[in-house]
Design a protein around this motif. Structure first.
Motif, mmCIF file in Angstrom:
data_model
loop_
_atom_site.group_PDB
_atom_site.id
_atom_site.type_symbol
_atom_site.label_atom_id
_atom_site.label_comp_id
_atom_site.label_asym_id
_atom_site.label_seq_id
_atom_site.Cartn_x
_atom_site.Cartn_y
_atom_site.Cartn_z
ATOM 1 N N ILE A 167 -58.845 134.023 83.521
ATOM 2 C CA ILE A 167 -58.751 132.617 83.904
ATOM 3 C C ILE A 167 -60.117 131.935 83.844
ATOM 4 O O ILE A 167 -60.220 130.723 83.728
ATOM 5 C CB ILE A 167 -58.122 132.473 85.307
ATOM 6 N N LEU A 168 -61.192 132.728 83.912
ATOM 7 C CA LEU A 168 -62.548 132.190 83.813
ATOM 8 C C LEU A 168 -63.356 133.050 82.862
ATOM 9 O O LEU A 168 -63.311 134.274 82.919
ATOM 10 C CB LEU A 168 -63.224 132.171 85.194
ATOM 11 N N SER A 169 -64.092 132.386 81.975
ATOM 12 C CA SER A 169 -64.989 133.113 81.083
ATOM 13 C C SER A 169 -66.256 132.290 80.886
ATOM 14 O O SER A 169 -66.308 131.104 81.221
ATOM 15 C CB SER A 169 -64.310 133.394 79.730
ATOM 16 N N GLU A 170 -67.276 132.948 80.369
ATOM 17 C CA GLU A 170 -68.538 132.279 80.053
ATOM 18 C C GLU A 170 -68.724 132.286 78.547
ATOM 19 O O GLU A 170 -68.664 133.343 77.915
ATOM 20 C CB GLU A 170 -69.706 133.003 80.722
ATOM 21 N N ILE A 171 -68.943 131.114 77.994
ATOM 22 C CA ILE A 171 -69.189 130.997 76.557
ATOM 23 C C ILE A 171 -70.454 130.172 76.382
ATOM 24 O O ILE A 171 -70.472 128.973 76.677
ATOM 25 C CB ILE A 171 -68.005 130.343 75.825
ATOM 26 N N GLY A 172 -71.509 130.844 75.940
ATOM 27 C CA GLY A 172 -72.781 130.156 75.838
ATOM 28 C C GLY A 172 -73.227 129.685 77.215
ATOM 29 O O GLY A 172 -73.252 130.452 78.164
ATOM 30 N N GLY A 173 -73.533 128.416 77.331
ATOM 31 C CA GLY A 173 -73.968 127.871 78.610
ATOM 32 C C GLY A 173 -72.853 127.186 79.362
ATOM 33 O O GLY A 173 -73.112 126.351 80.234
ATOM 34 N N LYS A 174 -71.604 127.552 79.045
ATOM 35 C CA LYS A 174 -70.470 126.865 79.667
ATOM 36 C C LYS A 174 -69.534 127.832 80.380
ATOM 37 O O LYS A 174 -69.431 129.002 80.017
ATOM 38 C CB LYS A 174 -69.671 126.090 78.608
ATOM 39 N N TYR A 175 -68.867 127.300 81.393
ATOM 40 C CA TYR A 175 -67.720 127.980 81.983
ATOM 41 C C TYR A 175 -66.465 127.464 81.291
ATOM 42 O O TYR A 175 -66.316 126.257 81.066
ATOM 43 C CB TYR A 175 -67.598 127.675 83.474
#
Length: 272
Positions: A167-175
């Motif tokens: 349900i939550l992931s980190e991609i680059g500098g974003k949630y």
């Protein structure tokens, strides 16, 4: 039990520890110190900190345990939901179990204040993707404190916690928040969550509007559902005669046909 922002003592919830506490509660032990609970369950603890007390708090917030305190001792009682999960999935490996825990952790008036605030207020305002540095700024401002977001973040990124939910992931500098995709085999869980919230906040009403469900109960927000998703779930529940939808009124109304208690034992019944 009441909780402050740091109830977790910097630990994110671990499924194995929560499962151990639920099994211990079902066994019916009396008052135990955190050291005694640690010896029985193997959950580590120490003189001033450790994982036993934070996980008792997590299990309470997730609606799995009721807790009685006497000095520095704890007596754990399984809730009806805890009893069902303990019987059907004692090691907390099924996704439906994790979703049930997540939902209670983040629901409208959850004692997990940070979790509730992010899912019920921040995500609906900012959308499903935003820069990582925005989140601490908003949360700190809301609570007027320097909030430790590591347990929240780790809760959904750590495999020992609830990373499986994605349900939550980190991609680059974003949630990136990813809404839960409706699963027909979860329909009794969805029904239980709707009706238990309904009974909690609008107990005297057997019929409510779709706006009540969205804006008073915040139903579906823990799943990051849009209006269309909520309507799709309500139609699933109508097919099971759990509710009746009255589309002749605007906004449409929902008539309750069941109780949450009657749905508890069916939560796992559709799993293959």
């Amino acid at each position: 039990m009441g909780y402050n922002l740091n109830f977790h003592q910097s630990f994110s919830p671990e499924r194995e520890a929560i499962a151990q506490l639920v099994r211990l509660a079902i066994q019916g032990n009396g008052f135990l110190t955190k050291e005694e609970i640690s010896q029985i369950t193997t959950i580590p603890t120490g003189g001033s900190s450790g994982k036993v007390v934070p996980h008792i708090s997590y299990a309470d917030i997730m609606g799995l345990l009721n807790v009685e305190n006497k000095g520095k001792s704890f007596k754990l009682f399984p809730t009806p939901l805890g009893e069902v999960i303990g019987a059907e999935d004692p090691y907390f490996v099924e996704p439906i179990t994790m979703w049930a825990c997540h939902y209670n952790l983040v629901e409208k008036n959850s004692k997990g204040l940070i979790w509730s605030y992010v899912f019920n207020e921040v995500a609906p305002q900012l959308g499903t993707s935003f820069a990582k540095e925005i989140l601490p700024s908003i949360v700190n401002k809301n609570f007027e404190a320097e909030v430790n977001l590591t347990p929240f973040r780790s809760c959904y990124l750590n495999d020992r916690s609830f990373a499986t939910l994605k349900i939550l992931s980190e991609i680059g500098g974003k949630y990136l928040f990813t809404p839960h995709k409706i699963d027909p085999s979860f329909k009794y869980l969805y029904a239980y969550q709707l009706l238990s919230s309904w009974e909690k906040y609008m107990e005297d009403r057997t019929e409510v509007t779709i706006d009540d469900i969205k804006d008073t109960l915040y139903y579906g927000r823990p799943y990051l559902w849009e209006d269309r998703d909520i309507l799709n779930v309500l139609e699933l529940l109508q097919d099971e005669r759990i509710i009746v939808l009255n589309r002749q009124l605007n906004p449409l109304t929902i008539l309750r046909q069941e109780s949450s208690q009657n749905l508890l034992t069916q939560i796992y019944s559709l799993l293959i």
